[in-house]
Design a protein around this motif. Structure first.
Motif, PDB file in Angstrom:
ATOM      1  N   GLY A  78      -9.392 -39.403  -6.193  1.00 53.08           N
ATOM      2  CA  GLY A  78      -9.861 -38.189  -5.529  1.00 53.08           C
ATOM      3  C   GLY A  78     -10.058 -37.063  -6.525  1.00 53.08           C
ATOM      4  N   THR A  79     -10.243 -35.870  -5.974  1.00 54.89           N
ATOM      5  CA  THR A  79     -10.454 -34.698  -6.815  1.00 54.89           C
ATOM      6  C   THR A  79      -9.122 -34.191  -7.364  1.00 54.89           C
ATOM      7  OG1 THR A  79     -12.380 -34.059  -5.500  1.00 54.89           O
ATOM      8  CG2 THR A  79     -11.383 -32.351  -6.876  1.00 54.89           C
ATOM      9  N   ILE A  80      -9.102 -33.869  -8.655  1.00 53.85           N
ATOM     10  CA  ILE A  80      -7.918 -33.323  -9.302  1.00 53.85           C
ATOM     11  C   ILE A  80      -8.210 -31.883  -9.700  1.00 53.85           C
ATOM     12  CG2 ILE A  80      -6.306 -33.524 -11.232  1.00 53.85           C
ATOM     13  CD1 ILE A  80      -7.029 -36.494 -11.376  1.00 53.85           C
ATOM     14  N   VAL A  81      -7.389 -30.960  -9.243  1.00 49.14           N
ATOM     15  CA  VAL A  81      -7.511 -29.563  -9.620  1.00 49.14           C
ATOM     16  C   VAL A  81      -6.323 -29.218 -10.507  1.00 49.14           C
ATOM     17  CG1 VAL A  81      -7.700 -27.179  -8.833  1.00 49.14           C
ATOM     18  CG2 VAL A  81      -8.689 -29.027  -7.456  1.00 49.14           C
ATOM     19  N   ASN A  82      -6.600 -28.905 -11.768  1.00 49.41           N
ATOM     20  CA  ASN A  82      -5.545 -28.557 -12.720  1.00 49.41           C
ATOM     21  C   ASN A  82      -5.543 -27.047 -12.905  1.00 49.41           C
ATOM     22  OD1 ASN A  82      -3.750 -28.235 -14.815  1.00 49.41           O
ATOM     23  ND2 ASN A  82      -4.533 -29.940 -16.007  1.00 49.41           N
TER      24      ASN A  82
END
Length: 281
Positions: free
Chosen positions: A168-172
């Motif tokens: 999925g999408t990873i937001v760092n």
């Protein structure tokens, strides 16, 4: 008794005929095994040092080195058995079929393993980063081979399968040194917008944690149903994000009220009309 005597005679005859060759093959197999085992250990150490020089994660270094050792040792054993004259083709086929069955049974774990290796290699985040992934968010405590451990702000530990993280999408939120604080401040439609804008800019620039570059922004962002919304967007260091936001919201409300500027809230105007012919009641 006669059968035992016959078996002994056959064994003695085979030993006399083939004993020398078998002994040589046995010695060769032992040499192949021990030399191959020594070489496997040496290659394991070399590969470990190379990966450490490349600054790969310690978890990946240890696991990959053990995999390399096991694969080389498996080839060494097969070569030693072949030296003894044992047909290894059928053995390899059996091991391949067993490996396929195990792989199908553990395909979920294997996908998590592959995802863990990819995360360690490509580094979408590191231990200590605050991330949002697989529907949850928190500080990365540990990146393991099959799973990632996140610690939430309220000190709960969330264990997420690696395949769910990379799928999925990873937001760092910690990848960059600076972050923008986005705040929406709604004022009444009767407010002097120029005065309110100047006051908001004065409030945010007075805080030493707000960076001059990029410059902070205060603009009219939206005309809502009950409010004129200012978008207040100062920049700060990533470590100052939450303290600055909390302090700014409190300071803005206090200062605006002290200056007689109302922070609007949703209101509903109700108009009553009396139809002709109806009494006062």
């Amino acid at each position: 008794m006669q059968d035992m005597q016959q078996l002994y005679e056959q064994g003695y005859a085979w030993l006399v005929t083939n004993g020398a060759d078998f002994l040589l093959n046995l010695v060769g197999a032992v040499v192949i095994f021990y030399v191959g085992k020594w070489a496997a250990r040496g290659l394991k150490g070399v590969s470990r040092r190379l990966m450490q020089r490349a600054r790969l994660d310690d978890t990946l270094v240890s696991f990959a080195a053990n995999i390399i050792y096991a694969l080389i040792l498996a080839f060494v054993i097969i070569a030693a058995l072949g030296q003894l004259g044992i047909q290894t083709a059928s053995l390899i086929a059996i091991l391949g079929a067993a490996g396929l069955a195990v792989g199908l049974a553990l395909q979920g774990s294997l996908s998590n393993f592959a995802a863990g290796v990819l995360m360690i290699l490509f580094r979408p985040f590191r231990v200590g980063d605050y991330v949002e992934a697989a529907g949850t968010s928190g500080t990365v405590d540990e990146i393991e081979i099959f799973q990632t451990r996140l610690r939430t702000p309220d000190n709960k530990v969330v264990i997420v399968p690696n395949a769910s993280v990379t799928g999925g999408t990873i937001v760092n939120y910690s990848a960059m040194d600076t972050r923008r604080v986005d705040m929406v401040i709604g004022v009444h439609y009767d407010t002097d917008l120029s005065r309110a804008r100047n006051l908001l800019m004065e409030i945010i620039t007075a805080d030493e944690r707000v960076l001059a570059d990029p410059a902070p922004v205060v603009v009219v962002g939206d005309l809502g149903a009950s409010t004129v919304d200012f978008w207040v967007r100062p920049w700060c260091k990533a470590t100052d994000y939450w303290p600055l936001k909390w302090d700014m919201l409190e300071t803005i409300k206090t200062r605006l009220e002290a200056e007689g500027i109302t922070i609007a809230f949703p209101q509903l105007d109700v108009h009553l009309f009396r139809e002709e012919g109806q009494g006062a009641g």
